[in-house]
Design a protein around this motif. Structure first.
Motif, short mmCIF file in Angstrom:
data_model
loop_
_atom_site.label_atom_id
_atom_site.label_comp_id
_atom_site.label_asym_id
_atom_site.label_seq_id
_atom_site.Cartn_x
_atom_site.Cartn_y
_atom_site.Cartn_z
N THR A 7 0.72 -1.25 -0.04
CA THR A 7 0.07 0.01 -0.05
C THR A 7 0.83 1.27 0.00
N LEU A 8 0.64 2.08 -0.75
CA LEU A 8 1.44 3.35 -0.85
C LEU A 8 0.51 4.39 -0.22
N SER A 9 1.68 5.13 0.60
CA SER A 9 0.73 6.28 1.25
C SER A 9 1.78 7.31 1.41
N PRO A 10 1.18 8.42 1.91
CA PRO A 10 2.13 9.79 1.69
C PRO A 10 3.28 9.76 2.71
N VAL A 11 4.22 10.30 2.29
CA VAL A 11 5.47 10.28 2.99
C VAL A 11 5.03 10.79 4.50
N ARG A 12 5.69 9.93 5.52
CA ARG A 12 5.31 10.28 7.07
C ARG A 12 6.55 10.75 7.58
N ASN A 13 6.38 11.39 8.53
CA ASN A 13 7.70 11.99 9.51
C ASN A 13 8.21 10.80 10.46
N GLU A 14 9.38 10.66 10.18
CA GLU A 14 10.37 9.85 11.04
C GLU A 14 9.36 8.85 11.76
N PRO A 15 8.80 7.73 11.06
CA PRO A 15 8.12 6.78 11.96
C PRO A 15 9.20 5.91 12.74
N SER A 16 8.74 5.58 14.04
CA SER A 16 9.78 4.81 14.66
C SER A 16 9.99 3.56 14.08
N MET A 17 9.08 2.69 13.50
CA MET A 17 9.12 1.50 12.88
C MET A 17 8.25 1.42 11.87
N MET A 18 8.77 0.98 10.77
CA MET A 18 7.84 1.12 9.46
C MET A 18 7.06 -0.23 9.56
N PRO A 19 5.91 0.03 9.54
CA PRO A 19 5.07 -1.17 9.68
C PRO A 19 4.93 -2.02 8.56
N ASP A 54 9.18 -10.94 1.21
CA ASP A 54 8.93 -9.94 0.38
C ASP A 54 9.90 -9.73 -0.61
N SER A 55 9.68 -9.13 -1.79
CA SER A 55 10.43 -9.04 -2.90
C SER A 55 11.27 -7.73 -2.53
N ILE A 56 12.53 -7.74 -3.07
CA ILE A 56 13.40 -6.38 -2.69
C ILE A 56 12.51 -5.16 -3.39
N GLU A 57 12.02 -5.24 -4.46
CA GLU A 57 11.08 -4.39 -4.71
C GLU A 57 10.31 -3.67 -4.15
N SER A 58 9.40 -4.67 -3.28
CA SER A 58 8.34 -4.46 -2.39
C SER A 58 8.77 -3.60 -1.04
N VAL A 59 10.09 -4.01 -0.83
CA VAL A 59 10.60 -3.41 0.61
C VAL A 59 11.00 -1.93 0.00
N LYS A 60 11.53 -1.97 -1.10
CA LYS A 60 11.87 -0.48 -1.47
C LYS A 60 10.72 0.43 -1.70
N LEU A 61 9.79 -0.34 -2.07
CA LEU A 61 8.50 0.76 -2.23
C LEU A 61 8.05 1.37 -0.97
N ARG A 62 8.16 0.27 0.09
CA ARG A 62 7.65 0.63 1.33
C ARG A 62 8.82 1.77 1.98
N ILE A 63 9.90 1.59 1.69
CA ILE A 63 11.00 2.87 2.01
C ILE A 63 10.50 4.13 1.34
N GLN A 64 10.12 3.84 0.08
CA GLN A 64 9.63 5.21 -0.55
C GLN A 64 8.45 5.61 0.04
N SER A 65 7.45 4.90 0.40
CA SER A 65 6.32 5.39 0.80
C SER A 65 6.59 6.09 2.36
N ARG A 67 9.70 6.71 3.79
CA ARG A 67 10.87 7.77 3.77
C ARG A 67 10.88 8.78 2.95
N GLY A 68 10.14 8.58 1.73
CA GLY A 68 10.16 9.45 0.61
C GLY A 68 11.34 9.49 -0.47
N PHE A 69 12.25 8.36 -0.16
CA PHE A 69 13.32 7.84 -1.11
C PHE A 69 12.75 7.23 -2.43
N VAL A 70 12.92 7.74 -3.69
CA VAL A 70 12.42 7.05 -4.73
C VAL A 70 13.25 5.69 -4.90
N VAL A 71 12.18 4.77 -5.32
CA VAL A 71 12.74 3.46 -5.57
C VAL A 71 14.05 3.38 -6.45
#
Ligand code: ATP
Length: 571
Positions: A7-19, A54-65, A67-71
């Motif tokens: 699920t893509l969601s807007p960039v959040r501020n410093e989450p303590s743990m990525m769900p 989890d695929s590497i792509e899906s993990v990167k997508l979550r990091i993107q959503s 932390r805001g860093f494009v995959v």
């Protein structure tokens, strides 16, 4: 888990743990294969729950959503290896509970600037972040055909000094900087009878050239430590003469340091890469990559940990050998006309920019343990309009894609992504592709071979007769001798890679196979499924006695290859 489950969601501020986001995210319990991993960025440790599947792509997508860093700007490194295959999963790369993954985020060296003048003119251009506002004014003058050198530049209402760096003003890499350019003018009022006459006096004509020179900006203060540098070619075999073009590059970079123009560190890439300036300070002449700053080497400026076993980020390569491979790619990129002459400026068939080994001392490099001379590759800086990542491949000319494919197949390149192909338009508007970054070419195994161009339609078109002639002229034994002559004591495994890939290219092209068909045989579909070339090598190994000579092994491989290629042709 496929990327579609994310699920893509807007960039959040410093989450303590990525769900964790998984298919059954509505249930309370976490699936058995859930693991907790940690992502490190310089100065931060981010806990993250993922599934082993989890695929590497899906993990990167979550990091993107989160932390805001494009995959495409993310690189994940675990156990000294880059998790480069987006469709492979965490388990394939051996990632398990509690593991720490390093996240390297690519930040562009270029910043988009939007410039608006008070009279409504608008222009947009890219500028290196290490430049200052004085340099920006010079660019505006060039583009708009006026003299803006003595104008005022405002950002958010504040006047910017000529020395202000674009990088300091634009902290957020994705931000578009809006500048307001105001031509300064003196307003004089003089009483004329009962009225005032207003006259606007433009400032006196300045010596534009001098002003432009003074405005050219760079990161570190100029005229520093003038005597504290050296730059020399590394010559292992005095009989191997440097081509004139390489000598010129070395002397321009050396003149640049002598004139007080320090190396400018690139913010892109996983290793330390420095733009070397010429004497005028407004032109880059080379890119220096020191071996001790390569990814997972001791002085890597991105904080990647030391390689646990000396292996580079790609299988079959070694930390500290990237520069050798960069130079080898240039040496082996023979021009169409035959072998490169030492005095000519001739580019090779694929257009690898001239590259050589140098040793260089300068305080501007990364020296956490004291200033020392560095050894590394110096490659000629090539003016460009971005990389193939910035543009869809549809407009790339077929022969440009083919020349890169020939190089990559020969060198079994393990790092050919779009960011490693620069592009520029020539004087006729035709796109020219420039292959760079060959530090992971000629690996000792084929495991990590990846070619981005496999997914481009041009790779499915037949090679032209000119390209086929070039392929016919290739000779792996001659190439191995040439590298030896230039001082690379190539391990036997690397020499074997060159022999095998050259053989595959020649046999494949002879049978009319396309770049896609040949390249596809060298790349794994998934991390764990061997490629056809790996299977062929195994078959040949089984067909010969363990202590057999290299020549006998290659003969056996030749038979195996003929068999498989004929099968492909007849399908
Ligand atoms: N010959 C060249 N001419 C112009 N720019 C170059 C050249 N070589 C490298 N660059 C630029 O320098 C920057 C860093 O180079 P590069 O990507 O090769 O470094 P790297 O650390 O080896 O990268 P990677 O992480 O992709 O392996 C990039 O912006 C690249 O476009």
């Amino acid at each position: 888990m496929s990327s579609a489950d994310v699920t893509l969601s807007p960039v959040r501020n410093e989450p303590s743990m990525m769900p964790l986001v998984h298919a059954n995210s509505c249930t309370d319990s976490l699936p058995d294969e859930t693991i907790l991993i940690y992502l490190t960025l310089p100065g931060t440790l981010i806990p993250m729950r993922v599934l082993e599947s989890d695929s590497i792509e899906s993990v990167k997508l979550r990091i993107q959503s989160y932390r805001g860093f494009v995959v495409r700007n993310q690189k994940l490194v675990f156990g000294g290896r880059e998790l480069a295959r987006s469709n492979s999963n965490m388990r394939d790369y051996g990632v398990s509970d509690g593991n720490v993954l390093h996240l390297v985020v690519k930040v562009s060296d270029l910043q988009v600037l939007d410039v608006k003048t008070t009279c409504g003119k608008h222009c947009r251009f890219h500028v290196e972040r290490g430049r200052n506002i004085g340099y920006v004014k010079k660019q505006i003058s060039k583009q708009k055909g006026g003299d803006f050198v003595d104008s005022e530049v405002l950002y958010e209402g504040e006047k910017l000094e000529d020395q202000s760096l674009v990088n300091d003003i634009c902290r957020n890499s994705d931000a578009v900087l809006h500048l307001l350019v105001r031509r300064s003018a003196k307003v004089r009022a003089k009483p004329v009878e009962k009225n005032f006459e207003l006259s606007i006096v433009a400032p006196p004509q300045v010596d534009v050239k001098r002003a432009i020179e003074a405005a050219d900006g760079i990161v570190q203060p100029r005229k520093q430590l003038l005597n504290d540098f050296s730059l020399e070619p590394v010559i292992v075999n005095p009989k191997a003469k440097l081509p004139e073009v390489v000598k010129d590059m070395i002397s321009s970079a050396s003149d640049g340091l002598r004139s007080g123009n320090p190396p400018v560190r690139s913010r892109e890439g996983t290793g330390g890469a420095y733009f070397m300036q010429g004497s005028s300070g407004n032109k880059y002449v080379g890119v220096f990559k020191p071996i001790d700053e390569e990814p997972t080497a001791e002085n890597n400026p991105h904080g990647l940990p030391l390689s646990p076993n000396g292996e580079g980020l790609k299988k079959g390569t070694k930390v500290g050998e990237g520069a050798l491979r960069e130079v080898a790619a240039y040496i082996l990129d023979h021009p169409k006309s035959g072998r490169r002459s030492m005095c000519g400026e001739e580019r090779g068939f694929a257009g690898v920019p001239p590259t050589t080994m140098i040793e260089c001392l300068h305080p501007g490099f990364n020296h956490p343990n004291g200033i020392k001379t560095k050894i590394g590759s110096l490659q000629m800086f090539t003016e460009n309009d971005g990389s193939c990542e910035d543009m869809g491949p549809a407009s790339f000319p077929v022969e440009e894609v083919h020349k890169i494919s020939v190089l990559d197949i020969r060198l079994a390149n393990a790092d050919r992504h779009g960011g490693n192909i620069l592009m520029r338009k020539d004087e006729n508007g035709k796109i020219v592709l420039i292959p760079i970054d060959h530090g992971y070419s000629l690996p000792e195994s084929f495991e990590d071979c990846t070619f981005e161009w496999l997914y481009w339609s041009q790779a499915r078109k037949p090679y032209s007769s000119e390209t086929l002639d070039y392929i016919r002229s290739l000779d792996a034994e001659e190439d191995i001798s040439l590298l030896k002559f230039h001082g690379w004591k190539m391990p036997s495994e690397t020499a074997r890679t060159l022999r095998i890939s050259t053989m595959l290219l020649k046999k494949g092209a002879e049978r009319g196979l396309t770049a896609f068909e040949i390249g596809n045989m060298m790349c794994r579909d998934t991390l764990t499924k061997k490629s056809l070339v790996e299977e062929m090598v195994e078959e040949a190994q089984e067909a010969v006695l363990p202590e057999t000579s290299e020549a006998t092994f290659m003969e056996a491989l030749s038979d195996v290859m003929d068999y498989h290629l004929d099968e492909v042709v007849h399908v």
